[in-house]
Design an enzyme around this catalytic site. Structure first.
Site, PDB file in Angstrom:
ATOM      1  N   LYS A  54       0.269  14.250  23.138  1.00  0.00           N
ATOM      2  CA  LYS A  54       1.060  15.089  24.045  1.00  0.00           C
ATOM      3  C   LYS A  54       0.141  15.922  24.917  1.00  0.00           C
ATOM      4  CE  LYS A  54       4.952  15.480  20.974  1.00  0.00           C
ATOM      5  NZ  LYS A  54       5.400  16.156  19.766  1.00  0.00           N
ATOM      6  N   GLN A  98       6.488  21.142  16.704  1.00  0.00           N
ATOM      7  CA  GLN A  98       6.440  19.817  16.080  1.00  0.00           C
ATOM      8  C   GLN A  98       7.128  19.843  14.719  1.00  0.00           C
ATOM      9  OE1 GLN A  98       5.218  17.085  17.581  1.00  0.00           O
ATOM     10  NE2 GLN A  98       5.568  15.745  15.834  1.00  0.00           N
ATOM     11  N   ASP A 121      12.703  19.867  23.956  1.00  0.00           N
ATOM     12  CA  ASP A 121      13.093  18.873  22.942  1.00  0.00           C
ATOM     13  C   ASP A 121      14.616  18.677  22.905  1.00  0.00           C
ATOM     14  OD1 ASP A 121      11.198  17.508  21.392  1.00  0.00           O
ATOM     15  OD2 ASP A 121      10.729  19.286  20.201  1.00  0.00           O
TER      16      ASP A 121
HETATM   17  N1  GUN Z   1       8.520  14.987  15.300  1.00  0.00           N
HETATM   18  C1  GUN Z   1       8.679  13.669  15.562  1.00  0.00           C
HETATM   19  N2  GUN Z   1       9.214  13.488  16.791  1.00  0.00           N
HETATM   20  C2  GUN Z   1       9.390  14.714  17.311  1.00  0.00           C
HETATM   21  C3  GUN Z   1       9.893  15.183  18.562  1.00  0.00           C
HETATM   22  O1  GUN Z   1      10.308  14.421  19.464  1.00  0.00           O
HETATM   23  N3  GUN Z   1       9.895  16.527  18.724  1.00  0.00           N
HETATM   24  C4  GUN Z   1       9.458  17.374  17.765  1.00  0.00           C
HETATM   25  N4  GUN Z   1       9.521  18.673  18.015  1.00  0.00           N
HETATM   26  N5  GUN Z   1       8.998  16.985  16.603  1.00  0.00           N
HETATM   27  C5  GUN Z   1       8.962  15.656  16.387  1.00  0.00           C
END
Ligand code: GUN
Length: 297
Positions: A54, A98, A121
Site C-alpha cells: 500500500k 489494517q 475502507d
Molecule cells: N485486511 C485485509 N484486507 C483489508 C482491507 O481491505 N482493509 C483493512 N483495513 N484491513 C484488511
C-alpha cells in the site's frame, strides 16, 4: 479452458494510472498531495506485506503515505488516540487501520472512531448505511473492485441474476448492495444455504467470497456465467513442503464452463489497493472542497 480470463492485474494498473494523473491535478489545485495514513498493529506477516505494498503504490501514484506501525501490545486507548490525531490532521485524507487487530483491541470501536469522511475502507457503519440507502460515501475496496471488473466485462448489469457466496461485512454484504444498485437480482448464499449448488446454478454472475479453498465446482456453474473469485487460500502444493494460493473456485473445472473468470492470483487481489487509492483521491477532493466528476474514475 473455454472461459475468458478477467485480468484484474492489468485493470488495476490502468486504474492506478488514472488515479496518478488525477492526483497530480489535485496537488496542483490544492497545493498539497492527497494523503493516506495506514495503521498496522503487531507483526502479522500477511498484513506487513499488504501495508508495504500500500505504501509503495500510494507514493507511486503521487500521494503522501503516512505509516504508523505499533507494537502488538499497544493499548486500545493509545490506538484510539492515534486515530483521533489522524482525524484532525489536514494532511490526512484517508485512514486505514489494517485488520485483523490483536484480540485485546475492539475492532468495531476503532472503526467507529474513524471520521466517516476519511474512512476509505468503507467499514464505518455510517458508510455501510450510506451504501444501503444509495448516498455517496465510501464503499469497501474489494467489492467495489469486483463491480468495476464486472462492468468492464459485461457492461450494463441490469436484470442479471447474481449470487454472492459469503456474508462478511467486508465483502459479501457490500457486494450484494453494489450489485443491487446495478439492478441485478441478488441472492446472498452462505454456510447455512440449502442446495448451494442449485442456487449458484441460477446465476449469471457468481461472486465467491466464502473463504473456502476451491469449493465452487464446475457443475455449480451455468454455462457462460461470469465468475469472480475473491478467495485467497494457501494450500499445500504438489511438491512436498511447498504451498500455493488458490481461490474459492475450482479454477481448472469452472474455467471449462464459465464465460469469464478471474484467476487467483492476478484477478480480484490487485484491485483492492488500486480501489483504495481511488477512494483516497475521492476523499481528498471532498475534504478540500474540490469537484471530481462522478465519471472521472
Ligand atoms: N485486511 C485485509 N484486507 C483489508 C482491507 O481491505 N482493509 C483493512 N483495513 N484491513 C484488511
Amino acid at each position: 479452458m473455454t472461459a475468458a480470463l478477467i485480468d484484474g492485474k492489468a485493470f488495476a494498473e490502468s486504474l492506478r494510472g488514472r488515479v496518478g494523473e488525477l492526483a497530480a491535478g489535485f496537488q496542483a489545485k490544492a497545493g498539497r498531495k492527497a494523503g493516506l495514513a495506514v495503521v498496522l498493529v503487531g507483526e502479522d506477516p500477511a498484513s506487513q506485506v499488504y501495508v508495504r505494498n500500500k505504501g509503495k503504490q500510494t507514493v507511486a501514484c503521487g500521494m503522501a503515505s503516512f505509516e504508523h506501525k505499533l507494537p502488538a501490545e499497544t493499548a486500545e486507548a493509545d490506538l484510539l488516540a492515534l486515530v483521533e490525531r489522524l482525524n484532525a490532521d489536514p494532511a490526512v485524507d484517508g485512514i486505514l487501520v489494517q485488520l485483523p487487530l490483536p484480540p485485546h483491541v475492539d475492532e468495531q470501536k476503532v472503526i467507529a472512531t474513524i471520521n466517516p469522511d476519511k474512512d476509505v475502507d468503507g467499514f464505518h457503519v455510517v458508510n455501510a448505511g450510506r451504501l444501503a440507502v444509495g448516498q455517496a460515501g465510501f464503499v469497501p475496496c474489494t467489492p467495489l473492485g469486483c463491480v468495476m471488473l464486472l462492468r468492464d466485462r459485461l457492461g450494463d448489469l441490469a436484470g442479471l441474476e447474481a449470487v454472492v457466496i459469503g456474508r462478511s461485512n467486508i465483502v459479501g454484504k457490500p457486494m450484494a448492495q453494489l450489485l443491487l444498485a446495478q439492478s441485478c437480482t441478488v441472492t446472498i448464499a452462505h454456510s447455512r444455504t440449502r442446495d448451494l449448488p442449485g442456487v449458484v446454478r441460477r446465476a449469471d454472475i457468481v461472486v465467491a467470497a466464502a473463504g473456502r479453498a476451491e469449493m465452487v465446482k464446475a457443475d455449480w456453474i451455468k454455462p457462460g456465467a461470469t465468475v469472480i473469485d475473491v478467495g485467497i487460500n494457501r494450500v499445500p502444493a504438489a511438491e512436498a513442503g511447498k504451498t500455493k494460493l488458490v481461490g474459492d473456485v475450482d479454477f481448472a473445472g469452472v474455467s471449462e464452463v464459465a464465460g469469464a473468470i478471474t484467476p487467483v492470483p492476478g484477478g480480484v487481489g490487485p484491485m483492492t489497493i488500486a480501489v483504495l487509492l481511488r477512494n483516497t483521491l475521492v476523499a481528498a477532493h471532498r475534504n478540500a472542497g474540490l469537484e471530481l466528476a462522478a465519471d472521472a474514475i
